[in-house]
Design a protein around this motif. Structure first.
Motif, PDB file in Angstrom:
ATOM      1  N   SER A  64      11.765  67.401  74.904  1.00 49.73           N
ATOM      2  CA  SER A  64      12.728  68.156  75.700  1.00 49.73           C
ATOM      3  C   SER A  64      13.983  67.307  75.890  1.00 49.73           C
ATOM      4  CB  SER A  64      12.125  68.506  77.063  1.00 49.73           C
ATOM      5  OG  SER A  64      11.872  67.337  77.796  1.00 49.73           O
ATOM      6  N   TRP A  65      15.034  67.935  76.367  1.00 49.65           N
ATOM      7  CA  TRP A  65      16.267  67.204  76.618  1.00 49.65           C
ATOM      8  C   TRP A  65      16.827  67.591  77.977  1.00 49.65           C
ATOM      9  CZ3 TRP A  65      20.654  70.013  77.495  1.00 49.65           C
ATOM     10  CH2 TRP A  65      20.689  71.318  77.009  1.00 49.65           C
ATOM     11  N   THR A  66      17.572  66.683  78.546  1.00 53.70           N
ATOM     12  CA  THR A  66      18.284  66.928  79.796  1.00 53.70           C
ATOM     13  C   THR A  66      19.685  66.335  79.670  1.00 53.70           C
ATOM     14  OG1 THR A  66      17.403  64.909  80.769  1.00 53.70           O
ATOM     15  CG2 THR A  66      16.225  66.943  81.259  1.00 53.70           C
ATOM     16  N   ALA A  79      20.665  75.965  79.730  1.00 48.40           N
ATOM     17  CA  ALA A  79      19.326  75.758  79.162  1.00 48.40           C
ATOM     18  C   ALA A  79      19.175  76.439  77.806  1.00 48.40           C
ATOM     19  CB  ALA A  79      18.271  76.282  80.128  1.00 48.40           C
ATOM     20  N   ASP A  80      19.936  77.501  77.560  1.00 46.92           N
ATOM     21  CA  ASP A  80      19.815  78.231  76.295  1.00 46.92           C
ATOM     22  C   ASP A  80      20.823  77.761  75.243  1.00 46.92           C
ATOM     23  OD1 ASP A  80      22.057  79.246  77.566  1.00 46.92           O
ATOM     24  OD2 ASP A  80      21.690  81.310  76.917  1.00 46.92           O
ATOM     25  N   LEU A  81      21.287  76.535  75.370  1.00 48.84           N
ATOM     26  CA  LEU A  81      22.268  75.962  74.446  1.00 48.84           C
ATOM     27  C   LEU A  81      21.684  75.865  73.040  1.00 48.84           C
ATOM     28  CD1 LEU A  81      25.145  74.732  74.860  1.00 48.84           C
ATOM     29  CD2 LEU A  81      24.029  72.523  74.868  1.00 48.84           C
ATOM     30  N   ARG A  82      22.421  76.346  72.043  1.00 53.63           N
ATOM     31  CA  ARG A  82      21.970  76.233  70.649  1.00 53.63           C
ATOM     32  C   ARG A  82      23.178  75.920  69.771  1.00 53.63           C
ATOM     33  NH1 ARG A  82      22.278  81.215  72.278  1.00 53.63           N
ATOM     34  NH2 ARG A  82      23.322  82.790  71.051  1.00 53.63           N
ATOM     35  N   GLU A  83      22.926  75.100  68.747  1.00 54.09           N
ATOM     36  CA  GLU A  83      24.035  74.664  67.901  1.00 54.09           C
ATOM     37  C   GLU A  83      24.424  75.744  66.904  1.00 54.09           C
ATOM     38  OE1 GLU A  83      24.246  73.713  64.493  1.00 54.09           O
ATOM     39  OE2 GLU A  83      22.218  74.298  64.065  1.00 54.09           O
ATOM     40  N   THR A  84      25.719  75.783  66.593  1.00 55.50           N
ATOM     41  CA  THR A  84      26.207  76.731  65.596  1.00 55.50           C
ATOM     42  C   THR A  84      26.750  76.018  64.366  1.00 55.50           C
ATOM     43  OG1 THR A  84      28.347  76.830  66.733  1.00 55.50           O
ATOM     44  CG2 THR A  84      26.731  78.540  67.259  1.00 55.50           C
ATOM     45  N   SER A  85      27.345  74.821  64.560  1.00 54.41           N
ATOM     46  CA  SER A  85      27.835  74.059  63.415  1.00 54.41           C
ATOM     47  C   SER A  85      28.060  72.601  63.813  1.00 54.41           C
ATOM     48  CB  SER A  85      29.133  74.661  62.877  1.00 54.41           C
ATOM     49  OG  SER A  85      30.166  74.523  63.825  1.00 54.41           O
ATOM     50  N   VAL A  86      28.235  71.779  62.786  1.00 57.78           N
ATOM     51  CA  VAL A  86      28.482  70.351  62.976  1.00 57.78           C
ATOM     52  C   VAL A  86      29.702  69.988  62.151  1.00 57.78           C
ATOM     53  CG1 VAL A  86      27.572  68.023  62.623  1.00 57.78           C
ATOM     54  CG2 VAL A  86      26.036  69.866  63.312  1.00 57.78           C
ATOM     55  N   ARG A  87      30.571  69.144  62.732  1.00 61.59           N
ATOM     56  CA  ARG A  87      31.758  68.698  62.009  1.00 61.59           C
ATOM     57  C   ARG A  87      32.159  67.322  62.511  1.00 61.59           C
ATOM     58  NH1 ARG A  87      36.023  69.196  65.494  1.00 61.59           N
ATOM     59  NH2 ARG A  87      35.781  70.673  67.182  1.00 61.59           N
ATOM     60  N   ALA A 130      17.234  67.472  68.824  1.00 59.82           N
ATOM     61  CA  ALA A 130      16.735  67.895  70.135  1.00 59.82           C
ATOM     62  C   ALA A 130      17.222  69.303  70.474  1.00 59.82           C
ATOM     63  CB  ALA A 130      17.189  66.904  71.192  1.00 59.82           C
ATOM     64  N   LEU A 131      18.467  69.615  70.122  1.00 60.35           N
ATOM     65  CA  LEU A 131      18.989  70.964  70.383  1.00 60.35           C
ATOM     66  C   LEU A 131      18.259  72.010  69.542  1.00 60.35           C
ATOM     67  CD1 LEU A 131      22.823  70.321  70.557  1.00 60.35           C
ATOM     68  CD2 LEU A 131      21.360  71.095  72.423  1.00 60.35           C
ATOM     69  N   ASN A 132      17.931  71.673  68.303  1.00 62.34           N
ATOM     70  CA  ASN A 132      17.242  72.632  67.428  1.00 62.34           C
ATOM     71  C   ASN A 132      15.771  72.781  67.762  1.00 62.34           C
ATOM     72  OD1 ASN A 132      19.353  73.531  65.843  1.00 62.34           O
ATOM     73  ND2 ASN A 132      19.288  71.718  64.578  1.00 62.34           N
ATOM     74  N   ARG A 133      15.200  71.800  68.440  1.00 60.02           N
ATOM     75  CA  ARG A 133      13.784  71.831  68.768  1.00 60.02           C
ATOM     76  C   ARG A 133      13.478  72.799  69.887  1.00 60.02           C
ATOM     77  NH1 ARG A 133      12.054  66.338  70.502  1.00 60.02           N
ATOM     78  NH2 ARG A 133      13.361  65.804  68.745  1.00 60.02           N
ATOM     79  N   THR A 134      14.423  73.017  70.800  1.00 54.12           N
ATOM     80  CA  THR A 134      14.166  73.851  71.966  1.00 54.12           C
ATOM     81  C   THR A 134      14.487  75.288  71.692  1.00 54.12           C
ATOM     82  OG1 THR A 134      16.351  73.302  72.817  1.00 54.12           O
ATOM     83  CG2 THR A 134      14.470  72.008  73.615  1.00 54.12           C
TER      84      THR A 134
END
Length: 134
Positions: A64-66, A79-87, A130-134
């Motif tokens: 988990s992450w905090t 809490a529902d943060l999810r990644e969309t892209s990386v740059r 960590a973001l993709n795991r949750t």
């Protein structure tokens, strides 16, 4: 001539030492993560409503992450943060994020709006995972 050789030797020794310290830190961070220990990664964050970057720590602890806020506007992450892209960070991201190290920016979305998380190279992978795991 001897001074120049001494200077070159000093610079090479400094670069070698800095590289070794960086590798040691990366190995220690990876071991901590594999062992399930708590790790803290210094990051910058900026939401779509903010004008400035806020520094804080992204804390990963056994699946988990905090978010531990620092000084600034951003006190919590959704809490529902999810990644969309990386740059890679660009000049438009601001001086704080591009100097002296070129940070990687993870663009995220949540129910509260868009969020940018800037993490240092070599450590942003842990934040991303960590973001993709949750």
């Amino acid at each position: 001539m001897d001074t120049l050789k001494l200077l070159i030797a000093g610079v090479l020794l400094g670069v070698t030492l800095a590289g070794r310290l960086f590798q040691w830190g990366q190995r220690r961070l990876a071991r901590s993560l594999v062992d399930g220990r708590r790790i803290k990664i210094g990051c910058y964050v900026k939401s779509s409503q903010m004008t400035r970057w806020t520094n804080a720590h992204f804390v990963i602890n056994s699946g988990s992450w905090t978010w531990e806020p620092g000084r600034g506007e951003m006190r919590a992450l959704a809490a529902d943060l999810r990644e969309t892209s990386v740059r890679e960070a660009s000049m438009s991201d601001g001086h704080k994020v591009i100097a002296p190290i070129r940070y990687m920016v993870i663009e995220c979305t949540s129910s509260e709006g868009d969020v940018l998380i800037a993490a240092p190279p070599g450590q942003f992978e842990y934040v991303f995972m960590a973001l993709n795991r949750t």
